[in-house]
Design a protein around this motif. Structure first.
Motif, PDB file in Angstrom:
ATOM      1  N   ASP A  90       0.837  -1.209   0.000  1.00  0.00           N
ATOM      2  CA  ASP A  90       0.000   0.000   0.000  1.00  0.00           C
ATOM      3  C   ASP A  90       0.870   1.256   0.000  1.00  0.00           C
ATOM      4  O   ASP A  90       0.552   2.255  -0.645  1.00  0.00           O
ATOM      5  N   LEU A 109       2.247   4.592  -8.907  1.00  0.00           N
ATOM      6  CA  LEU A 109       2.065   5.412  -7.712  1.00  0.00           C
ATOM      7  C   LEU A 109       0.899   6.387  -7.872  1.00  0.00           C
ATOM      8  O   LEU A 109       0.631   6.881  -8.974  1.00  0.00           O
ATOM      9  N   LYS A 110       0.258   6.690  -6.747  1.00  0.00           N
ATOM     10  CA  LYS A 110      -0.828   7.652  -6.717  1.00  0.00           C
ATOM     11  C   LYS A 110      -0.289   9.016  -6.296  1.00  0.00           C
ATOM     12  O   LYS A 110       0.606   9.102  -5.447  1.00  0.00           O
ATOM     13  N   PRO A 111      -0.815  10.108  -6.845  1.00  0.00           N
ATOM     14  CA  PRO A 111      -0.423  11.429  -6.352  1.00  0.00           C
ATOM     15  C   PRO A 111      -0.757  11.559  -4.871  1.00  0.00           C
ATOM     16  O   PRO A 111      -1.716  10.954  -4.381  1.00  0.00           O
ATOM     17  N   GLY A 113      -2.227  12.787  -1.455  1.00  0.00           N
ATOM     18  CA  GLY A 113      -3.523  13.348  -1.126  1.00  0.00           C
ATOM     19  C   GLY A 113      -3.423  14.778  -0.634  1.00  0.00           C
ATOM     20  O   GLY A 113      -2.339  15.292  -0.339  1.00  0.00           O
ATOM     21  N   TYR A 139       4.390  13.101  -5.122  1.00  0.00           N
ATOM     22  CA  TYR A 139       4.057  11.684  -4.982  1.00  0.00           C
ATOM     23  C   TYR A 139       4.643  11.093  -3.700  1.00  0.00           C
ATOM     24  O   TYR A 139       4.116  10.112  -3.185  1.00  0.00           O
ATOM     25  N   PHE A 332       0.737   3.419  -3.239  1.00  0.00           N
ATOM     26  CA  PHE A 332       0.282   2.703  -4.427  1.00  0.00           C
ATOM     27  C   PHE A 332      -1.244   2.590  -4.469  1.00  0.00           C
ATOM     28  O   PHE A 332      -1.795   2.068  -5.432  1.00  0.00           O
ATOM     29  N   THR A 333      -1.893   3.079  -3.430  1.00  0.00           N
ATOM     30  CA  THR A 333      -3.351   3.090  -3.385  1.00  0.00           C
ATOM     31  C   THR A 333      -3.810   4.370  -2.712  1.00  0.00           C
ATOM     32  O   THR A 333      -3.080   4.948  -1.897  1.00  0.00           O
ATOM     33  N   ASP A 334      -5.008   4.823  -3.057  1.00  0.00           N
ATOM     34  CA  ASP A 334      -5.531   6.040  -2.441  1.00  0.00           C
ATOM     35  C   ASP A 334      -6.607   5.726  -1.402  1.00  0.00           C
ATOM     36  O   ASP A 334      -7.424   6.584  -1.071  1.00  0.00           O
ATOM     37  N   GLN A 339      -3.797   7.001   2.912  1.00  0.00           N
ATOM     38  CA  GLN A 339      -3.521   8.431   2.856  1.00  0.00           C
ATOM     39  C   GLN A 339      -3.390   9.025   4.251  1.00  0.00           C
ATOM     40  O   GLN A 339      -2.610   9.957   4.470  1.00  0.00           O
TER      41      GLN A 339
END
Length: 434
Positions: A90, A109-111, A113, A139, A332-334, A339
């Motif tokens: 995660d 990858l997720k930006p 939050g 990131y 790797f997850t939002d 977050q």
């Protein structure tokens, strides 16, 4: 004890509601996720992993978010494989922004939050935010930091032999010659580190290039705006070779020059305690590897001095150059609990917990430096906060992962074993992604 008590006091919340204990007040913003689990992976392991786990104990107890942590010596090579197989953690703690960037380019990858961005904007400098950003988007939130421009030595041994801490590179070489004449190898080193074998040499080169060519050339080299084997880089690595490949200087306690490549980096400086060598260039985090019985103080068994500039009078325009590095938390997850943890890792509260649990330094502006107990940790924090310091992030960590965590390591290992300087650097240059 404070961490344990806080964790015990924080368990009073309901399944979804916030914990009511005053000890849990710093975690009020992260409630509502009780019963969830966040998997975290990084290269932090062994005793350092224990310190990390202790730093987020209270967060887990107060929020009800469980953290499933895995530390691996092969993190840099294993993570891309895991991501490709659909088995990404995660959250990852990236020691190399270059690896983080490669994960962004792969769409993995997720930006960061909104809360993560807000914390980074508030508590970190623009440079540190930039190190965790790709194309202007954040990131990775900065977490830990370290200073690499240190030489470890024994103040007691120096005092007994009448040696003084050098203030220039020339003085350092003169001291090395004197120690060698006294029958002791002045330097000891080890670069073996599993899949990451060779990285200590990259630090040597980067620290030296920053001192000989200055920050502008350093930046252009890191970004490949000049060739990897630019003459300035060749000259800097040759200067390093005057120490690391000098049989009169290394490798105290282990053997000849060839032993540098096979000696574990964790053990590289330990012969100082047996007076089998006198100096070991390594980052602030090396304090972890000294025996608990060793007194790490300015007049003790072990301490560290600042790696001196080559020419402090004229110099290269670098001022007081300091090479450093850090760890960045990328998700790797939002999912909200992921977050929430990422946002917490970018706070002064977590920086303080790291200081208390492991004497770990952060570039977080809100860090309470009085919580640091080690003189080397305090010195590192002071350098990071010093406006007169010219700070540059570890170059290999900023480079594309195939170079910074690949060919650069392997070719510096080959260089230690005898590959000519220009040849080794040219081979790295040939691997730079188009």
């Amino acid at each position: 004890m404070a961490v344990v008590l806080a964790a015990a006091a924080c368990g009073g919340g309901g399944d979804d509601g916030p914990a009511t204990s005053a000890s849990c007040a710093p975690y009020a913003d992260y409630q509502g996720h009780r019963g969830t689990t966040v998997s975290v992976s990084s290269s932090i392991r062994d005793v350092e992993a224990d310190k990390l786990a202790k730093a987020w104990e209270a967060f887990q107890a107060c929020t009800g978010i469980s953290i499933n942590y895995t530390g691996s010596a092969d993190f840099e090579t294993a993570l891309p494989t895991r991501v490709k197989a659909g088995d990404a953690p995660d959250l990852a703690l990236f020691p190399q922004p270059g690896l983080l960037t490669s994960m962004v380019r792969a769409g993995a990858l997720k930006p960061a939050g909104t809360e993560v961005v807000a914390n980074v904007d508030r508590w970190f400098s623009a440079d540190w935010k930039r190190y965790g950003s790709v194309d202007g988007v954040l990131y990775g939130a900065p977490v830990d930091a370290n200073v690499k421009s240190f030489v470890w030595y024994s103040p007691k041994y120096f005092a007994a032999k009448g040696y003084t801490v050098p203030k220039t590179w020339a003085e350092m070489l003169t001291l090395s010659d004197r120690i060698a004449a006294d029958g002791v190898k002045p330097w000891c080193a080890g670069i073996e580190s599993g899949a990451a074998t060779g990285w200590p040499v990259t630090d040597w080169l980067e620290d030296t290039l920053l001192r000989t060519a200055g920050p502008d050339v350093y930046d252009r080299w890191v970004e490949h705006r000049i060739p990897f084997d630019d003459p300035a880089v060749v000259a800097a690595l040759d200067r390093v070779g005057g120490i690391l490949r000098n049989p009169a200087y290394v490798n105290g306690g282990y053997g000849g020059v060839d032993s540098v490549a096979t000696t574990a980096f964790q053990e590289g400086g330990l012969p100082i305690l047996q007076q089998e060598c006198a100096m070991h260039r390594q980052a602030s985090f090396y304090s972890t590897w000294w025996p608990s019985t060793a007194k790490i103080t300015e007049d003790g068994d072990i301490f560290a001095f600042y790696l001196p500039p080559v020419d402090p009078a004229a110099g290269s325009g670098a001022g007081r150059p300091v090479l450093g590095a850090g760890v960045f938390a990328g998700a790797f997850t939002d999912r909200p609990e992921v977050q929430a943890l990422a946002a917490y890792l970018a706070t002064p509260e977590f920086a303080d917990r790291r200081a208390v649990s492991g004497d770990i330094v952060s570039a977080n502006k809100g860090l309470d430096r009085s919580l640091l107990t080690s003189p080397v940790a305090k010195l590192s924090a002071d350098l990071l906060a010093d406006p007169a310091v010219t700070f540059r992030f570890d170059g290999s960590d900023l480079m594309p992962a195939t170079v910074g965590a690949g060919s650069f390591w392997t070719e510096m290992t080959a260089w230690v074993k005898g590959t000519p300087t220009a040849t080794a650097l040219h081979r790295v240059d040939a691997t730079w992604p188009a």
